[in-house]
Motif scaffolding. Structure first.
Motif, PDB file in Angstrom:
ATOM      1  N   UNK A 276       0.821  -1.209   0.000  1.00 16.93           N
ATOM      2  CA  UNK A 276       0.000   0.000   0.000  1.00 16.93           C
ATOM      3  C   UNK A 276       0.853   1.256   0.000  1.00 16.93           C
ATOM      4  N   UNK A 277       1.897   1.261   0.818  1.00 19.84           N
ATOM      5  CA  UNK A 277       2.742   2.452   0.893  1.00 19.84           C
ATOM      6  C   UNK A 277       3.464   2.683  -0.433  1.00 19.84           C
ATOM      7  N   UNK A 278       3.854   1.597  -1.098  1.00 22.74           N
ATOM      8  CA  UNK A 278       4.528   1.728  -2.387  1.00 22.74           C
ATOM      9  C   UNK A 278       3.550   2.102  -3.498  1.00 22.74           C
ATOM     10  N   UNK A 279       2.352   1.518  -3.468  1.00 17.05           N
ATOM     11  CA  UNK A 279       1.385   1.744  -4.540  1.00 17.05           C
ATOM     12  C   UNK A 279       0.889   3.181  -4.604  1.00 17.05           C
ATOM     13  N   UNK A 361      -2.205  -2.668 -11.165  1.00 16.80           N
ATOM     14  CA  UNK A 361      -1.920  -1.272 -11.488  1.00 16.80           C
ATOM     15  C   UNK A 361      -1.368  -1.126 -12.893  1.00 16.80           C
ATOM     16  N   UNK A 362      -0.539  -2.064 -13.306  1.00 17.87           N
ATOM     17  CA  UNK A 362       0.004  -2.009 -14.666  1.00 17.87           C
ATOM     18  C   UNK A 362      -1.117  -2.141 -15.682  1.00 17.87           C
ATOM     19  N   UNK A 363      -2.011  -3.076 -15.450  1.00 18.46           N
ATOM     20  CA  UNK A 363      -3.093  -3.309 -16.405  1.00 18.46           C
ATOM     21  C   UNK A 363      -4.064  -2.134 -16.459  1.00 18.46           C
ATOM     22  N   UNK A 364      -4.432  -1.588 -15.299  1.00 18.70           N
ATOM     23  CA  UNK A 364      -5.457  -0.547 -15.289  1.00 18.70           C
ATOM     24  C   UNK A 364      -4.932   0.784 -15.830  1.00 18.70           C
ATOM     25  N   UNK A 365      -3.609   0.973 -15.835  1.00 13.51           N
ATOM     26  CA  UNK A 365      -3.042   2.195 -16.420  1.00 13.51           C
ATOM     27  C   UNK A 365      -2.588   1.993 -17.858  1.00 13.51           C
TER      28      UNK A 365
END
Length: 496
Positions: A276-279, A361-365
């Motif tokens: 979470x902190x990284x995302x 995150x990679x897919x949704x962006x």
């Protein structure tokens, strides 16, 4: 990586301070003052409000991160981006509110126990107000992510919110608040953090609320709305996966069972903190990578973050799983120990989620973000079905197993799709070495004898786990960051 490291470090420190405060709330304060059904009520209200807020936002939290790089221009007030980001979701909130209030008899019909139904009915309207501020927080948080200002939003959510909630529980326990007052205070703290983000945006000079027609010209509004529609379906599916278990436990069993499950669910969330902190900073960074078509840099980032999440996740999962007796003993509420098995299953789900990396995150962006919709909608339907089948048969454990199956399924699907589409995958030979090191360290700690004192047992197991795990990670060189840190320490502190 400089801004990622700075913001990530701040977010990590804040997240772990928040974890400590959350643990104090969960282990020492809330269970001592609230009965299981009261815990179940607050968790149910939050789950309702979270789904409600996602529907109302119309996917614009993701829009804020995906499209902000195209609007970024501080001198021009980011070309009216913030009014656009907030305005359309507020219209959505009005529509969803009409549906929510008119659907009250249908919602209450899912609760078989009259006492539970009466409690939910008493606070049904308040959930709408809570949903509004949950939505506003998520939208402003997305805006701050685009600005690379994430530390303050982490602070108010991870630390300040928990301090205020602990204060409300103490006031209730000391008799200064009725239970009704406590619930309103609980809702008020959630609302207050959204208002604080507004104040913070004004403080840093980024509260640009004047609408401009430029916002409609930077990017085609049709494209923004189209992305928002897909993001809505994708986000609501993810929200259902994360919240439907609590709602279905409360309706199919009772609010008390939902309270037990909510504690088990919270314990397992410790594993999400590194990711979470990284995302928080990774999401806008990935959007920039796609804008620049920097796929090699994205692939390297994908592998590095997966490895880091695996190292930290395995350690935290073992630390929690080996010491559940100690953790539940601190709560001084025997009824909550019914969630022990559910915690172990949920830990497995969280660990798998962390190890599979940033696939979502990679897919949704990415330009193929629409395919994520198919994965999420299908999985949400399967999750509801699994809960409907497993909760009546396995109780709390059934809800946890449904969550595990959901997490494994969605991550396998996304990981395969990212590899198939872009030839990026997060795994290297170091991942099996990390898992093997964790298994050996966990086995060594588990074999330690148990003492009459739960504290002594916890300290012994934790010490053995830490020493063996750290030694194996360094010996196998499965975490280059740890090896580099050790070498730096040796250079600065040479042997006499």
């Amino acid at each position: 990586m400089g801004i990622v490291q700075r913001q990530g470090l701040r977010n990590t420190i804040i997240s772990y301070l928040g974890l400590a405060l959350g643990f104090l709330n969960t282990a020492f304060i809330v269970p001592r003052f609230l009965a299981a059904n009261q815990l179940g009520l607050t968790s149910t209200l939050l789950s309702i409000a979270t789904i409600y807020a996602q529907l109302s936002a119309l996917g614009f939290a993701s829009v804020g991160i995906r499209f902000f790089p195209y609007f970024r221009n501080r001198e021009a007030g980011h070309q009216g981006f913030l009014p656009l980001l907030l305005g359309i979701p507020l219209l959505g909130f009005g529509l969803v509110t009409l549906l929510y209030l008119s659907g009250k008899p249908l919602v209450l019909g899912f609760y078989e126990h009259a006492q539970d139904r009466a409690l939910i009915s008493s606070y049904y309207g308040w959930a709408a107000g809570l949903a509004l501020f949950v939505m506003l927080y998520s939208l402003q948080d997305a805006y701050l992510k685009g600005l690379y200002h994430t530390a303050f939003s982490s602070f108010v959510q991870e630390i300040l919110l928990r301090v205020l909630q602990a204060g409300a529980a103490v006031l209730y326990g000391l008799g200064y608040l009725s239970f009704h007052g406590y619930v309103l205070a609980y809702i008020g703290t959630m609302s207050g953090i959204a208002l604080l983000l507004t104040v913070y945006l004004a403080y840093i000079g980024e509260l640009h609320v004047r609408p401009t027609t430029a916002a409609l010209r930077v990017q085609p509004i049709r494209g923004i709305l189209s992305f928002g529609a897909f993001a809505l379906l994708a986000n609501i599916s993810g929200t259902i996966i994360m919240n439907i278990d609590t709602l279905m436990v409360s309706s199919q069993l009772n609010l008390a069972a939902a309270g037990v499950y909510s504690i088990a669910f919270f314990i397992s969330t410790a594993l999400t903190l590194p990711a979470r902190s990284l995302n928080k900073i990774a999401f806008p960074l990935l959007a920039d990578y796609w804008k620049e078509n920097a796929l090699p840099r994205m692939a390297a980032f994908y592998r590095d973050t997966t490895r880091l999440n695996a190292v930290l996740g395995c350690y935290l999962a073992l630390g929690i799983g080996l010491n559940l007796d100690f953790i539940y003993g601190l709560m001084n509420n025997p009824a909550l120990q019914a969630g022990t098995t559910a915690v172990l299953v949920l830990l497995a789900a969280r660990l798998f989620d962390g190890i599979t990396g940033l696939n979502g995150l990679i897919l949704v962006t990415s330009p193929r973000y629409r395919y994520d919709l198919l994965f999420n909608v299908s999985l949400a339907l399967v999750t509801v079905g699994l809960n409907a089948v497993l909760i009546p048969r396995l109780g709390l454990t059934g809800a946890a197993v449904a969550f595990l199956l959901a997490i494994v399924s969605i991550n396998l699907a996304r990981t395969w799709f990212v590899w198939h589409s872009y030839r990026m995958q997060p795994f290297t030979v170091r991942i099996p070495l990390i898992l093997l090191s964790a298994a050996v360290a966990g086995g060594a700690a588990w074999l330690m004898p148990a003492f009459n004192s739960a504290l002594a047992t916890m300290l012994l197991r934790s010490t053995v786990l830490t020493i063996v795990y750290a030694a194996l990670i360094l010996l196998t060189k499965s975490a280059p960051e740890a090896t580099a840190l050790l070498q730096k320490f040796r250079r600065q502190n040479p042997p006499a």
